[in-house]
Design an enzyme around this catalytic site. Structure first.
Site, PDB file in Angstrom:
ATOM      1  CE  LYS A 180       9.634  -3.087   2.750  1.00 15.75           C
ATOM      2  NZ  LYS A 180       8.901  -2.387   3.806  1.00 15.75           N
ATOM      3  CD  GLU A 255       2.734 -19.518   1.825  1.00 16.93           C
ATOM      4  OE1 GLU A 255       1.546 -19.466   1.430  1.00 16.93           O
ATOM      5  OE2 GLU A 255       3.451 -20.536   1.666  1.00 16.93           O
ATOM      6  CB  CYS A 289      -3.632 -14.437   3.861  1.00 16.48           C
ATOM      7  SG  CYS A 289      -2.925 -15.301   5.243  1.00 16.48           S
ATOM      8  CD  GLU A 390      -6.141 -11.215  -0.483  1.00  7.81           C
ATOM      9  OE1 GLU A 390      -5.239 -10.615  -1.075  1.00  7.81           O
ATOM     10  OE2 GLU A 390      -5.942 -12.073   0.391  1.00  7.81           O
TER      11      GLU A 390
HETATM   12  P1  NAP Z   1       2.145  -6.007  -0.181  1.00  8.24           P
HETATM   13  O1  NAP Z   1       1.743  -4.686  -0.636  1.00  8.24           O
HETATM   14  O2  NAP Z   1       2.490  -7.030  -1.191  1.00  8.24           O
HETATM   15  O3  NAP Z   1       3.375  -5.779   0.794  1.00  8.24           O
HETATM   16  C1  NAP Z   1       4.074  -6.847   1.379  1.00  8.24           C
HETATM   17  C2  NAP Z   1       5.504  -6.417   1.626  1.00  8.24           C
HETATM   18  O4  NAP Z   1       6.162  -6.220   0.366  1.00  8.24           O
HETATM   19  C3  NAP Z   1       5.619  -5.091   2.372  1.00  8.24           C
HETATM   20  O5  NAP Z   1       6.713  -5.164   3.242  1.00  8.24           O
HETATM   21  C4  NAP Z   1       5.882  -4.109   1.249  1.00  8.24           C
HETATM   22  O6  NAP Z   1       6.536  -2.930   1.672  1.00  8.24           O
HETATM   23  C5  NAP Z   1       6.770  -4.943   0.345  1.00  8.24           C
HETATM   24  N1  NAP Z   1       6.853  -4.453  -1.025  1.00  8.24           N
HETATM   25  C6  NAP Z   1       6.059  -3.556  -1.659  1.00  8.24           C
HETATM   26  N2  NAP Z   1       6.501  -3.327  -2.907  1.00  8.24           N
HETATM   27  C7  NAP Z   1       7.600  -4.088  -3.085  1.00  8.24           C
HETATM   28  C8  NAP Z   1       8.503  -4.295  -4.167  1.00  8.24           C
HETATM   29  N3  NAP Z   1       8.370  -3.675  -5.331  1.00  8.24           N
HETATM   30  N4  NAP Z   1       9.512  -5.160  -4.004  1.00  8.24           N
HETATM   31  C9  NAP Z   1       9.664  -5.825  -2.839  1.00  8.24           C
HETATM   32  N5  NAP Z   1       8.867  -5.649  -1.769  1.00  8.24           N
HETATM   33  C10 NAP Z   1       7.842  -4.803  -1.890  1.00  8.24           C
HETATM   34  O7  NAP Z   1       1.054  -6.684   0.748  1.00  8.24           O
HETATM   35  P2  NAP Z   1       0.303  -5.997   1.991  1.00  8.24           P
HETATM   36  O8  NAP Z   1      -0.691  -5.050   1.430  1.00  8.24           O
HETATM   37  O9  NAP Z   1       1.271  -5.521   2.992  1.00  8.24           O
HETATM   38  O10 NAP Z   1      -0.416  -7.249   2.653  1.00  8.24           O
HETATM   39  C11 NAP Z   1      -1.645  -7.735   2.224  1.00  8.24           C
HETATM   40  C12 NAP Z   1      -1.480  -8.965   1.357  1.00  8.24           C
HETATM   41  O11 NAP Z   1      -0.734  -9.954   2.034  1.00  8.24           O
HETATM   42  C13 NAP Z   1      -2.783  -9.629   1.010  1.00  8.24           C
HETATM   43  O12 NAP Z   1      -2.794  -9.970  -0.350  1.00  8.24           O
HETATM   44  C14 NAP Z   1      -2.781 -10.886   1.850  1.00  8.24           C
HETATM   45  O13 NAP Z   1      -3.556 -11.935   1.361  1.00  8.24           O
HETATM   46  C15 NAP Z   1      -1.359 -11.217   1.897  1.00  8.24           C
HETATM   47  N6  NAP Z   1      -1.078 -12.087   3.029  1.00  8.24           N
HETATM   48  C16 NAP Z   1      -0.812 -13.397   2.792  1.00  8.24           C
HETATM   49  C17 NAP Z   1      -0.544 -14.264   3.837  1.00  8.24           C
HETATM   50  C18 NAP Z   1      -0.224 -15.694   3.558  1.00  8.24           C
HETATM   51  O14 NAP Z   1       0.457 -16.294   4.372  1.00  8.24           O
HETATM   52  N7  NAP Z   1      -0.664 -16.280   2.457  1.00  8.24           N
HETATM   53  C19 NAP Z   1      -0.534 -13.781   5.147  1.00  8.24           C
HETATM   54  C20 NAP Z   1      -0.825 -12.441   5.362  1.00  8.24           C
HETATM   55  C21 NAP Z   1      -1.081 -11.602   4.292  1.00  8.24           C
HETATM   56  P3  NAP Z   1       5.746  -1.579   2.074  1.00  8.24           P
HETATM   57  O15 NAP Z   1       4.311  -1.927   2.212  1.00  8.24           O
HETATM   58  O16 NAP Z   1       6.373  -1.161   3.326  1.00  8.24           O
HETATM   59  O17 NAP Z   1       6.005  -0.607   0.973  1.00  8.24           O
END
Ligand code: NAP
Ligand code: MG
Length: 488
Positions: A180, A255, A289, A390
């Protein structure tokens, strides 16, 4: 380069077929450099679509795990070749869909190819040990078995590399997969999936369902036929994944965010430190990240460092990532732009001083996209919001310190612990930093954002579930150990 405006509709990939969502709903994916441009339409799937994908993955499990690991690796080689052939096109889609520069997008796609090849090779490596038994007639050994069906939930910031660094090891160790991807970058994900389709994986082994996180992501968390969930994204959602998986006994790996520091010691090579701070902090518009966010500088070199930093930041060209001269693209979405601007406002309100940037860019056509100027604050103290949370944008916070000890203490004064770097030529400083910093990725005289695919990757504290991915560490999550005792 000619930019084609395609408005194709991308389907789910379920049981080896490109499939329309049962909801009959699609949504546009927007170019953040030019919000009127639709990159493509993606399915806004529902629970029934996820159920179909999980059922296909479950049915394919028995056959897939029985294949030899080298044979599974052969499919990854084919996917690598398919991706390599389409590298430029997929990189262009990535730039148009989430804004990072074309050069960075090509680098990431090439990384995806390399990861696939790496894990294809892992299919040839050992998966167990022989352990001496107290019974001299017995053979005792460990073996590794797949979890079963693995749910993969990924963010928008590395739309090629992250899905691949999760799916490739999952598959080579014998799991079947339901991906997903972030809806924000689902067109890029669909193109990656096309490469998997071209590789000819047996039906059901690898599936993709696009749609809202609250429906498809949550559905993966709750699905009784998914035995493992690997997640990269925000802390907020990560906690839901962890708690939901734990509640039903599924294995999980998280992560999440970072608030990564760079320390500049009094004896640092300042030019190197400035370049690494800019690269680590502002490339990909700060949306990594592992991005550098806090710049902790010894008082003896604070003024010259700041001067050099500002001189270089003011030279950065901001614009559409498809243009050759662009160094930094837009924020990936309107949402992301507003988040970054609100953190900048908080920084000012809490008393930090703005040295440059600090605003949305709307000149010379930039009003068409979600652009923010590279931003540097000084006078930042550790209790401020911009030193703790962040931001995920091109914002650097300068913090002046009196000693290396104080620098490390401040560096550790956050709830995150993903990556950290130090610039120094002094071995004692290096060792103090290596020993005392709370970070999963520790970098000396190198930017905070460098990652190599063959090494373990992951954070400490709230940045991760304390598991590691990539390299040979991936086997820990994607398999279970069986301890076998055989007495003839
Ligand atoms: P996010 O909002 O947490 O979304 C991540 C994924 O989770 C998306 O596919 C999102 O779907 C899905 N999601 C949203 N709500 C959910 C729920 N209730 N249940 C299950 N899945 C759900 O994060 P983002 O804004 O895409 O990415 C930014 C974040 O990722 C930052 O905090 C960054 O630090 C972190 N990141 C961490 C790493 C690492 O390896 N540590 C690497 C890259 C990024 P939709 O968005 O399609 O709704
Ligand atoms: Mg977009």
């Amino acid at each position: 380069m000619t930019v084609t405006t395609e408005t194709k509709t991308y389907l789910n990939f379920v049981n080896g077929e490109w499939t329309q969502a049962t909801t009959q709903q699609v949504e546009p994916s927007i170019n953040p450099a030019k919000k009127s441009e639709i990159v493509g339409y993606v399915q806004k799937s529902g629970k029934a679509d996820l159920d179909a994908a999980v059922a296909a993955a479950k049915a394919a499990q028995r056959m897939w795990r029985k294949l030899s690991a080298p044979a599974r690796g052969d499919y990854l080689h084919k996917a690598a070749n398919a991706l390599e052939k389409r590298l430029e096109e997929i990189a262009e889609t990535m730039t148009r869909e989430m804004g990072k520069t074309f050069a960075e997008a090509k680098g990431e796609t090439a990384r995806g190819v390399a990861i696939l090849r790496y894990y294809a090779g892992e299919g040839m490596r050992k998966v167990g040990d022989v352990i001496p038994s107290t019974d001299s007639e017995a053979l005792m050994f460990t073996s590794r078995v797949p979890l079963g069906v693995v749910g993969v939930i990924t963010p928008w910031n590395f739309p090629v590399a992250i899905p691949i660094w999760k799916m490739a090891p999952a598959l080579v160790y014998g799991n079947t997969v339901v991906l997903k991807p972030a809806q924000e970058t689902a067109v890029t994900a669909a193109k990656v999936m096309e490469c998997f389709a071209e590789a000819g994986f047996p039906a059901g082994v690898v599936n993709m369902v696009t749609g809202p996180g609250s429906v498809i992501g949550q559905g993966i968390i709750d699905h009784p036929d998914i035995q493992g969930i690997t997640f990269t994204g925000s802390n907020e959602v990560g906690k839901r994944v962890g708690m939901g998986a734990l509640a039903r006994g599924a294995k999980y790996q998280l992560e999440m965010g970072g608030k990564n520091p760079v320390i500049v010691a009094a004896d640092a090579d300042l030019d190197l430190a400035v370049d690494a701070t800019i690269s680590g902090g502002l490339r990909s518009t700060g949306q990594k990240c592992t991005a550098t966010s806090r710049v902790i500088v010894h008082k003896d070199v604070y003024e010259p460092f700041k001067e050099k930093l500002l001189a270089k930041v003011s030279q950065l060209t901001v614009g559409n990532g498809l243009q050759d001269h662009t160094w930094m693209g837009p924020c990936a979405s309107e949402n992301q732009l507003q988040t970054v601007l609100s953190y900048i406002e908080k920084g000012i309100a809490e008393g930090a001083s703005l040295l440059c940037g600090g605003r949305q860019l709307t000149e010379d056509g930039l009003e068409e996209g979600f652009y923010v100027a590279p931003t540097v604050f000084e006078g930042v103290t550790s209790d401020m919001t911009i030193a703790q949370e962040e931001i995920f944008g091109p914002v650097l916070a300068l913090i002046k310190v009196n000693s290396i000890e104080e620098a490390i203490e401040i560096a550790n004064d956050v709830r995150f612990g993903l990556s950290a770097s130090i610039f120094t030529q002094n071995l004692a400083n290096m060792l103090a930093f290596i020993n005392d910093i709370d970070a999963g990725l520790v970098r000396v005289n190198a930017e905070s954002a460098g990652v190599e695919l063959q090494a373990p990757f992951g954070g400490m504290k709230q940045s991760s579930s304390h598991s590691r991915e990539q390299g040979q560490a991936a086997i820990e999550f994607f398999t279970s150990i069986k301890t076998v005792f055989v007495k003839p």
